[in-house]
Design an enzyme around this catalytic site. Structure first.
Site, PDB file in Angstrom:
ATOM      1  N   HIS A 169       0.878  -1.182   0.000  1.00  0.00           N
ATOM      2  CA  HIS A 169       0.000   0.000   0.000  1.00  0.00           C
ATOM      3  C   HIS A 169       0.915   1.232   0.000  1.00  0.00           C
ATOM      4  CE1 HIS A 169      -3.862  -1.734   2.109  1.00  0.00           C
ATOM      5  NE2 HIS A 169      -4.114  -1.509   0.822  1.00  0.00           N
ATOM      6  N   CYS A 263      -2.221   2.914   9.092  1.00  0.00           N
ATOM      7  CA  CYS A 263      -3.245   1.961   8.657  1.00  0.00           C
ATOM      8  C   CYS A 263      -4.439   1.974   9.603  1.00  0.00           C
ATOM      9  CB  CYS A 263      -2.684   0.549   8.594  1.00  0.00           C
ATOM     10  SG  CYS A 263      -1.305   0.327   7.487  1.00  0.00           S
TER      11      CYS A 263
HETATM   12  N1  ARG Z   1      -3.849  -7.034   6.516  1.00  0.00           N
HETATM   13  C1  ARG Z   1      -4.236  -5.802   5.885  1.00  0.00           C
HETATM   14  C2  ARG Z   1      -4.153  -5.957   4.375  1.00  0.00           C
HETATM   15  O1  ARG Z   1      -3.229  -6.562   3.905  1.00  0.00           O
HETATM   16  C3  ARG Z   1      -3.383  -4.674   6.356  1.00  0.00           C
HETATM   17  C4  ARG Z   1      -3.846  -3.334   5.858  1.00  0.00           C
HETATM   18  C5  ARG Z   1      -2.954  -2.215   6.290  1.00  0.00           C
HETATM   19  N2  ARG Z   1      -3.491  -0.979   5.969  1.00  0.00           N
HETATM   20  C6  ARG Z   1      -2.853   0.008   5.328  1.00  0.00           C
HETATM   21  N3  ARG Z   1      -3.431   1.161   5.222  1.00  0.00           N
HETATM   22  N4  ARG Z   1      -1.693  -0.178   4.780  1.00  0.00           N
HETATM   23  O2  ARG Z   1      -4.985  -5.472   3.650  1.00  0.00           O
END
Ligand code: ARG
Length: 270
Positions: A169, A263
Protein backbone atom coordinates in the site's frame (compact mmCIF):
# COMPACT_ATOMS: atom_id res chain seq x y z
CA UNK A 1 17.37 26.46 12.78
CA UNK A 2 14.09 25.39 11.24
CA UNK A 3 11.03 27.59 11.73
CA UNK A 4 8.64 26.28 14.37
CA UNK A 5 6.31 23.69 12.86
CA UNK A 6 2.65 24.39 13.49
CA UNK A 7 0.27 21.50 14.21
CA UNK A 8 -3.36 21.53 13.10
CA UNK A 9 -6.21 19.72 14.79
CA UNK A 10 -7.42 16.66 12.96
CA UNK A 11 -10.47 14.41 13.02
CA UNK A 12 -9.55 10.76 12.91
CA UNK A 13 -11.70 7.70 12.33
CA UNK A 14 -10.58 4.42 13.89
CA UNK A 15 -11.96 0.95 14.64
CA UNK A 16 -11.42 -0.93 17.89
CA UNK A 17 -9.28 -4.08 17.38
CA UNK A 18 -11.72 -6.24 19.35
CA UNK A 19 -11.82 -8.78 16.50
CA UNK A 20 -8.28 -8.24 15.21
CA UNK A 21 -6.39 -11.37 14.11
CA UNK A 22 -4.26 -12.78 11.29
CA UNK A 23 -6.40 -15.48 9.68
CA UNK A 24 -5.39 -15.25 6.03
CA UNK A 25 -2.32 -13.95 4.19
CA UNK A 26 -2.82 -11.17 1.65
CA UNK A 27 0.57 -9.49 2.08
CA UNK A 28 4.03 -10.88 2.96
CA UNK A 29 3.82 -9.79 6.61
CA UNK A 30 0.84 -12.00 7.38
CA UNK A 31 1.48 -15.48 8.78
CA UNK A 32 -1.71 -17.07 10.10
CA UNK A 33 0.38 -19.68 11.97
CA UNK A 34 1.89 -16.99 14.20
CA UNK A 35 -0.41 -16.02 17.08
CA UNK A 36 -1.53 -12.48 17.78
CA UNK A 37 -1.59 -11.30 21.39
CA UNK A 38 -5.00 -9.65 21.36
CA UNK A 39 -4.70 -8.12 24.84
CA UNK A 40 -1.40 -6.52 23.86
CA UNK A 41 -2.86 -5.32 20.55
CA UNK A 42 -5.72 -3.69 22.43
CA UNK A 43 -3.36 -1.94 24.85
CA UNK A 44 -1.19 -0.69 22.00
CA UNK A 45 -4.21 0.57 20.09
CA UNK A 46 -5.67 2.37 23.11
CA UNK A 47 -2.32 4.06 23.69
CA UNK A 48 -2.50 5.39 20.11
CA UNK A 49 -5.98 6.80 20.67
CA UNK A 50 -4.91 8.36 23.98
CA UNK A 51 -1.91 10.00 22.36
CA UNK A 52 -4.05 11.46 19.56
CA UNK A 53 -6.47 12.93 22.09
CA UNK A 54 -3.62 14.21 24.26
CA UNK A 55 -2.41 16.15 21.21
CA UNK A 56 -5.81 17.77 20.69
CA UNK A 57 -7.18 15.57 17.91
CA UNK A 58 -10.74 14.28 17.69
CA UNK A 59 -11.16 10.53 17.40
CA UNK A 60 -14.36 8.85 16.20
CA UNK A 61 -14.77 5.12 15.96
CA UNK A 62 -16.62 2.53 13.95
CA UNK A 63 -17.87 -0.55 15.79
CA UNK A 64 -15.84 -3.64 14.87
CA UNK A 65 -17.60 -6.59 13.25
CA UNK A 66 -16.85 -10.22 14.23
CA UNK A 67 -15.22 -12.17 11.40
CA UNK A 68 -13.52 -9.07 9.92
CA UNK A 69 -10.03 -9.28 11.50
CA UNK A 70 -8.54 -6.48 9.34
CA UNK A 71 -11.32 -4.00 10.05
CA UNK A 72 -9.05 -2.24 12.55
CA UNK A 73 -7.21 -0.81 9.53
CA UNK A 74 -9.57 2.13 9.14
CA UNK A 75 -7.37 3.90 6.60
CA UNK A 76 -8.42 1.41 3.93
CA UNK A 77 -12.15 2.06 4.21
CA UNK A 78 -12.43 5.46 2.52
CA UNK A 79 -10.82 8.76 1.57
CA UNK A 80 -12.49 11.97 2.68
CA UNK A 81 -11.60 15.35 1.17
CA UNK A 82 -13.72 18.46 1.65
CA UNK A 83 -16.50 16.36 3.14
CA UNK A 84 -16.71 14.13 0.04
CA UNK A 85 -16.38 10.46 0.86
CA UNK A 86 -14.97 7.99 -1.64
CA UNK A 87 -15.67 4.54 -0.19
CA UNK A 88 -13.69 1.36 -0.76
CA UNK A 89 -13.73 -1.77 -2.87
CA UNK A 90 -11.20 -4.23 -1.50
CA UNK A 91 -9.19 -6.57 -3.69
CA UNK A 92 -9.28 -9.46 -1.22
CA UNK A 93 -12.69 -11.16 -0.91
CA UNK A 94 -11.97 -11.56 2.83
CA UNK A 95 -11.93 -7.77 3.25
CA UNK A 96 -14.78 -6.80 0.90
CA UNK A 97 -17.48 -6.84 3.63
CA UNK A 98 -15.60 -4.17 5.63
CA UNK A 99 -16.81 -1.42 3.30
CA UNK A 100 -20.39 -1.85 4.53
CA UNK A 101 -20.09 -0.90 8.24
CA UNK A 102 -17.83 2.04 7.36
CA UNK A 103 -20.32 3.24 4.76
CA UNK A 104 -23.10 3.01 7.35
CA UNK A 105 -21.02 5.04 9.79
CA UNK A 106 -20.50 7.81 7.24
CA UNK A 107 -24.18 7.86 6.33
CA UNK A 108 -25.20 8.07 9.98
CA UNK A 109 -22.83 11.04 10.32
CA UNK A 110 -24.55 12.78 7.41
CA UNK A 111 -22.02 12.09 4.63
CA UNK A 112 -22.90 10.71 1.20
CA UNK A 113 -20.64 7.87 0.16
CA UNK A 114 -19.53 7.40 -3.44
CA UNK A 115 -18.74 3.74 -4.08
CA UNK A 116 -15.75 3.13 -6.36
CA UNK A 117 -16.29 0.84 -9.34
CA UNK A 118 -12.74 -0.43 -9.43
CA UNK A 119 -10.54 -1.83 -6.62
CA UNK A 120 -9.79 1.07 -4.30
CA UNK A 121 -8.38 0.67 -0.79
CA UNK A 122 -8.99 4.14 0.64
CA UNK A 123 -6.15 6.02 2.24
CA UNK A 124 -4.02 2.89 2.04
CA UNK A 125 -3.29 3.95 -1.54
CA UNK A 126 -4.80 7.43 -1.91
CA UNK A 127 -2.68 9.81 0.11
CA UNK A 128 -3.94 13.38 0.33
CA UNK A 129 -0.93 15.65 0.04
CA UNK A 130 -1.84 19.34 0.10
CA UNK A 131 -3.17 20.33 -3.35
CA UNK A 132 -3.10 16.89 -4.91
CA UNK A 133 -3.54 13.22 -4.11
CA UNK A 134 -0.65 10.79 -4.43
CA UNK A 135 -2.07 7.46 -5.54
CA UNK A 136 -0.43 4.05 -5.35
CA UNK A 137 -1.03 1.15 -7.67
CA UNK A 138 0.71 -2.14 -8.40
CA UNK A 139 -0.73 -4.37 -5.69
CA UNK A 140 -4.20 -3.17 -4.67
CA UNK A 141 -5.81 0.07 -5.90
CA UNK A 142 -6.10 0.22 -9.70
CA UNK A 143 -5.32 2.95 -12.23
CA UNK A 144 -9.05 3.08 -12.96
CA UNK A 145 -9.67 3.95 -9.31
CA UNK A 146 -7.12 6.78 -9.55
CA UNK A 147 -9.14 8.16 -12.42
CA UNK A 148 -12.38 7.78 -10.46
CA UNK A 149 -10.81 9.62 -7.50
CA UNK A 150 -9.73 12.51 -9.71
CA UNK A 151 -13.19 12.82 -11.24
CA UNK A 152 -14.89 12.55 -7.86
CA UNK A 153 -12.73 15.00 -5.89
CA UNK A 154 -11.74 17.32 -8.73
CA UNK A 155 -8.15 17.44 -7.58
CA UNK A 156 -5.08 16.17 -9.45
CA UNK A 157 -4.33 12.53 -8.74
CA UNK A 158 -0.72 11.55 -9.30
CA UNK A 159 -0.26 7.85 -9.97
CA UNK A 160 2.75 6.06 -8.47
CA UNK A 161 3.68 2.43 -9.05
CA UNK A 162 4.70 0.27 -6.10
CA UNK A 163 7.09 -2.59 -6.85
CA UNK A 164 8.02 -4.26 -3.53
CA UNK A 165 5.37 -6.58 -2.01
CA UNK A 166 6.42 -5.60 1.53
CA UNK A 167 5.20 -2.10 0.62
CA UNK A 168 1.93 -3.14 -0.96
CA UNK A 169 0.00 0.00 0.00
CA UNK A 170 1.28 3.51 -0.67
CA UNK A 171 0.92 4.38 3.02
CA UNK A 172 3.56 1.79 3.91
CA UNK A 173 6.14 3.52 1.70
CA UNK A 174 5.30 7.21 2.04
CA UNK A 175 3.62 9.66 4.38
CA UNK A 176 2.71 13.30 4.31
CA UNK A 177 4.53 15.56 6.76
CA UNK A 178 2.59 18.73 5.95
CA UNK A 179 1.12 20.59 2.95
CA UNK A 180 4.56 20.89 1.38
CA UNK A 181 6.57 17.82 2.16
CA UNK A 182 6.62 14.05 2.50
CA UNK A 183 8.87 11.23 3.70
CA UNK A 184 9.31 8.09 1.56
CA UNK A 185 11.38 5.04 0.70
CA UNK A 186 12.43 5.37 -2.97
CA UNK A 187 13.13 1.67 -3.62
CA UNK A 188 9.47 0.83 -3.03
CA UNK A 189 8.66 2.64 -6.32
CA UNK A 190 9.21 2.02 -10.02
CA UNK A 191 12.01 4.08 -11.61
CA UNK A 192 9.58 6.50 -13.25
CA UNK A 193 7.62 6.99 -10.03
CA UNK A 194 10.87 7.73 -8.18
CA UNK A 195 11.58 10.45 -10.71
CA UNK A 196 8.11 11.91 -10.19
CA UNK A 197 8.60 11.99 -6.42
CA UNK A 198 12.05 13.58 -6.76
CA UNK A 199 10.57 16.23 -9.06
CA UNK A 200 7.64 17.07 -6.77
CA UNK A 201 9.54 16.80 -3.50
CA UNK A 202 13.20 17.74 -3.94
CA UNK A 203 13.49 18.27 -0.19
CA UNK A 204 11.71 15.09 0.97
CA UNK A 205 12.85 13.04 3.94
CA UNK A 206 14.33 9.86 2.44
CA UNK A 207 13.95 6.77 4.62
CA UNK A 208 16.20 3.70 4.71
CA UNK A 209 14.87 0.20 4.08
CA UNK A 210 15.38 -0.55 7.77
CA UNK A 211 13.14 2.33 8.85
CA UNK A 212 10.59 1.45 6.18
CA UNK A 213 10.53 -2.21 7.30
CA UNK A 214 9.94 -0.95 10.86
CA UNK A 215 6.71 0.69 9.55
CA UNK A 216 8.36 4.10 9.95
CA UNK A 217 6.60 5.38 6.83
CA UNK A 218 3.22 4.29 8.11
CA UNK A 219 3.18 7.43 10.23
CA UNK A 220 0.66 10.17 10.93
CA UNK A 221 1.68 13.82 11.08
CA UNK A 222 -0.34 16.81 12.28
CA UNK A 223 2.18 19.18 10.76
CA UNK A 224 4.35 19.21 13.87
CA UNK A 225 3.98 15.95 15.78
CA UNK A 226 4.75 12.78 13.90
CA UNK A 227 3.21 9.66 15.44
CA UNK A 228 5.82 7.12 14.43
CA UNK A 229 6.98 3.58 15.12
CA UNK A 230 9.64 3.65 17.88
CA UNK A 231 11.86 1.25 15.91
CA UNK A 232 12.29 3.76 13.09
CA UNK A 233 15.10 5.54 14.91
CA UNK A 234 16.98 6.87 11.87
CA UNK A 235 13.79 8.40 10.53
CA UNK A 236 12.94 9.96 13.90
CA UNK A 237 16.39 11.60 14.00
CA UNK A 238 15.87 13.05 10.52
CA UNK A 239 12.43 14.37 11.52
CA UNK A 240 13.91 16.05 14.59
CA UNK A 241 16.57 17.69 12.40
CA UNK A 242 13.80 19.11 10.23
CA UNK A 243 11.95 20.62 13.20
CA UNK A 244 9.23 17.96 13.58
CA UNK A 245 8.53 16.29 16.89
CA UNK A 246 8.49 12.48 16.70
CA UNK A 247 5.98 10.90 19.08
CA UNK A 248 6.75 7.17 19.32
CA UNK A 249 3.77 4.83 19.38
CA UNK A 250 4.37 1.08 19.33
CA UNK A 251 1.87 -0.95 17.28
CA UNK A 252 4.08 -4.03 16.90
CA UNK A 253 1.17 -6.51 17.17
CA UNK A 254 -0.41 -4.93 14.11
CA UNK A 255 2.80 -5.28 12.10
CA UNK A 256 1.96 -9.00 12.04
CA UNK A 257 -0.94 -8.11 9.74
CA UNK A 258 1.14 -5.67 7.69
CA UNK A 259 -0.25 -2.58 9.36
CA UNK A 260 0.91 0.24 11.60
CA UNK A 261 -0.13 3.65 12.90
CA UNK A 262 -1.41 5.14 9.65
CA UNK A 263 -3.25 1.96 8.66
CA UNK A 264 -5.24 2.23 11.88
CA UNK A 265 -6.10 5.88 11.22
CA UNK A 266 -8.31 7.49 8.65
CA UNK A 267 -8.45 11.27 8.48
CA UNK A 268 -11.80 12.94 7.96
CA UNK A 269 -11.25 16.22 6.12
CA UNK A 270 -14.50 18.20 6.20
N1 ARG B 1 -3.85 -7.03 6.52
C1 ARG B 1 -4.24 -5.80 5.88
C2 ARG B 1 -4.15 -5.96 4.37
O1 ARG B 1 -3.23 -6.56 3.91
C3 ARG B 1 -3.38 -4.67 6.36
C4 ARG B 1 -3.85 -3.33 5.86
C5 ARG B 1 -2.95 -2.22 6.29
N2 ARG B 1 -3.49 -0.98 5.97
C6 ARG B 1 -2.85 0.01 5.33
N3 ARG B 1 -3.43 1.16 5.22
N4 ARG B 1 -1.69 -0.18 4.78
O2 ARG B 1 -4.98 -5.47 3.65
Amino acid sequence: MTDARVPSRRRYLVCDPGHFDVRYAINPWMRPDRPVDLALAQRQWRALIDVYRAHGHTVDSVKPVPGLPDMVFAANAAVVVGGRVLGSLFLAPERRPESVPYESWFKAEGFDVHRPESVCEGEGDLVVAGRWILAGTGFRTTREAHHEAQEFFGVPVIGLTLVDPYFYHLDTALFVLDEENIAYYPEAFSPGSREVLALLYPDAVIATREDAMAFGLNSVSDGRHVFVSPEATGLAAQLTDRGYVPVPVDLSEFHKAGGGIKCCTQEIRS
